[in-house]
Design a protein around this motif. Structure first.
Motif, PDB file in Angstrom:
ATOM      1  N   LYS A   1       0.807  -1.218   0.000  1.00  0.00           N
ATOM      2  CA  LYS A   1       0.000   0.000   0.000  1.00  0.00           C
ATOM      3  C   LYS A   1       0.847   1.279   0.000  1.00  0.00           C
ATOM      4  CE  LYS A   1      -4.033   2.173   1.936  1.00  0.00           C
ATOM      5  NZ  LYS A   1      -5.338   1.883   2.417  1.00  0.00           N
ATOM      6  N   PRO A   2       1.846   1.414   0.898  1.00  0.00           N
ATOM      7  CA  PRO A   2       2.642   2.642   0.848  1.00  0.00           C
ATOM      8  C   PRO A   2       3.436   2.788  -0.451  1.00  0.00           C
ATOM      9  CG  PRO A   2       3.462   1.167   2.573  1.00  0.00           C
ATOM     10  CD  PRO A   2       2.202   0.579   2.041  1.00  0.00           C
ATOM     11  N   LEU A   3       3.929   1.675  -0.999  1.00  0.00           N
ATOM     12  CA  LEU A   3       4.647   1.755  -2.271  1.00  0.00           C
ATOM     13  C   LEU A   3       3.708   2.146  -3.407  1.00  0.00           C
ATOM     14  CD1 LEU A   3       6.999  -1.354  -2.025  1.00  0.00           C
ATOM     15  CD2 LEU A   3       7.709   1.050  -2.115  1.00  0.00           C
ATOM     16  N   PHE A   4       2.505   1.572  -3.407  1.00  0.00           N
ATOM     17  CA  PHE A   4       1.521   1.936  -4.430  1.00  0.00           C
ATOM     18  C   PHE A   4       1.235   3.436  -4.377  1.00  0.00           C
ATOM     19  CE2 PHE A   4      -2.851   2.918  -5.589  1.00  0.00           C
ATOM     20  CZ  PHE A   4      -2.892   2.452  -6.888  1.00  0.00           C
ATOM     21  N   ASN A   5       1.009   3.969  -3.187  1.00  0.00           N
ATOM     22  CA  ASN A   5       0.718   5.400  -3.043  1.00  0.00           C
ATOM     23  C   ASN A   5       1.894   6.252  -3.501  1.00  0.00           C
ATOM     24  OD1 ASN A   5      -1.869   4.951  -2.066  1.00  0.00           O
ATOM     25  ND2 ASN A   5      -1.168   4.867   0.053  1.00  0.00           N
ATOM     26  N   PHE A   6       3.097   5.832  -3.189  1.00  0.00           N
ATOM     27  CA  PHE A   6       4.300   6.547  -3.596  1.00  0.00           C
ATOM     28  C   PHE A   6       4.425   6.554  -5.118  1.00  0.00           C
ATOM     29  CE2 PHE A   6       9.026   6.432  -4.248  1.00  0.00           C
ATOM     30  CZ  PHE A   6       9.265   7.748  -3.871  1.00  0.00           C
ATOM     31  N   ILE A   7       4.243   5.397  -5.739  1.00  0.00           N
ATOM     32  CA  ILE A   7       4.348   5.293  -7.198  1.00  0.00           C
ATOM     33  C   ILE A   7       3.240   6.107  -7.867  1.00  0.00           C
ATOM     34  CG2 ILE A   7       4.292   3.736  -9.185  1.00  0.00           C
ATOM     35  CD1 ILE A   7       5.255   1.504  -7.222  1.00  0.00           C
ATOM     36  N   LYS A   8       2.034   6.012  -7.336  1.00  0.00           N
ATOM     37  CA  LYS A   8       0.913   6.764  -7.902  1.00  0.00           C
ATOM     38  C   LYS A   8       1.183   8.267  -7.835  1.00  0.00           C
ATOM     39  CE  LYS A   8      -4.028   7.530  -7.515  1.00  0.00           C
ATOM     40  NZ  LYS A   8      -5.137   7.502  -6.586  1.00  0.00           N
ATOM     41  N   MET A   9       1.765   8.726  -6.716  1.00  0.00           N
ATOM     42  CA  MET A   9       2.094  10.137  -6.583  1.00  0.00           C
ATOM     43  C   MET A   9       3.137  10.536  -7.634  1.00  0.00           C
ATOM     44  SD  MET A   9       4.519  12.497  -5.207  1.00  0.00           S
ATOM     45  CE  MET A   9       5.614  11.304  -4.511  1.00  0.00           C
ATOM     46  N   LEU A  10       4.097   9.666  -7.900  1.00  0.00           N
ATOM     47  CA  LEU A  10       5.138   9.988  -8.871  1.00  0.00           C
ATOM     48  C   LEU A  10       4.619   9.945 -10.311  1.00  0.00           C
ATOM     49  CD1 LEU A  10       8.193   8.036  -7.395  1.00  0.00           C
ATOM     50  CD2 LEU A  10       7.848  10.519  -7.408  1.00  0.00           C
TER      51      LEU A  10
END
Length: 181
Positions: free
Chosen positions: A28-37
């Motif tokens: 979940k945190p990686l998904f949010n980070f990638i989505k933000m980028l």
């Protein structure tokens, strides 16, 4: 919660349970980070899947002494930057000029300049169209008056968009530094 070294060592041995723990702790945190980028949930999901496929495929090469959280975020950052470079081959004059400016600098400074230029590109890609256009014109050397004239908006409106664009860039830089610094 298992220590990072134990998870990595179990992964190296082929433990599906360790892989599940890693996935569920960081998905979940990686998904949010990638989505933000990337600005896209679909692309973020693709990137996340590829990351975990690569982790599993190359699990024997993982070093248990690495901080797994840092390793994952750096891997994501590198993969996202590669993806963006492939997508925008012709749009990276800033990155090339960062290399020229850094000709007498250390390797770390060159890498930092390239990454900063890419982060700015990401921030600009996620801006509303008018704000992005104002920032592009500003970066091309246009004054607020000239930007207003070109876009058919008031000088105050151009200034407001530029202020918000700068804040967007500062926010994304702060976010990236927080997670990768």
């Amino acid at each position: 919660s298992y220590p990072s070294e134990q998870i990595v060592e179990a992964l190296r041995q082929g433990s599906h349970k360790a892989f599940e723990i890693l996935y569920f702790n960081y998905q979940k945190p990686l998904f949010n980070f990638i989505k933000m980028l990337l600005g896209s949930a679909e692309e973020a999901e693709e990137e996340l899947q590829q990351l975990f496929v690569n982790i599993w495929t190359n699990r024997e090469k993982l070093d248990p002494s690495y901080n797994i959280r840092s390793y994952l975020y750096v891997a994501v950052r590198n993969n996202v930057f590669k993806r963006l470079n492939q997508k925008k081959k012709g749009r990276h004059e800033d990155i090339e000029s960062a290399d020229i400016l850094a000709a007498n600098s250390s390797v770390d400074e060159i890498v930092m300049a390239r990454e900063t230029a890419l982060i700015i590109e990401i921030a600009m890609d996620n801006m509303p169209k008018i704000r992005r256009r104002v920032m592009e014109l500003y970066r091309d050397g246009y004054s607020n008056e000239k930007i207003a004239e070109v876009l058919g908006i008031t000088r105050e409106n151009a200034k407001r968009h530029l202020t918000r664009a700068r804040q967007d860039i500062k926010d994304i830089l702060a976010f990236v530094i927080l997670f990768l610094g």
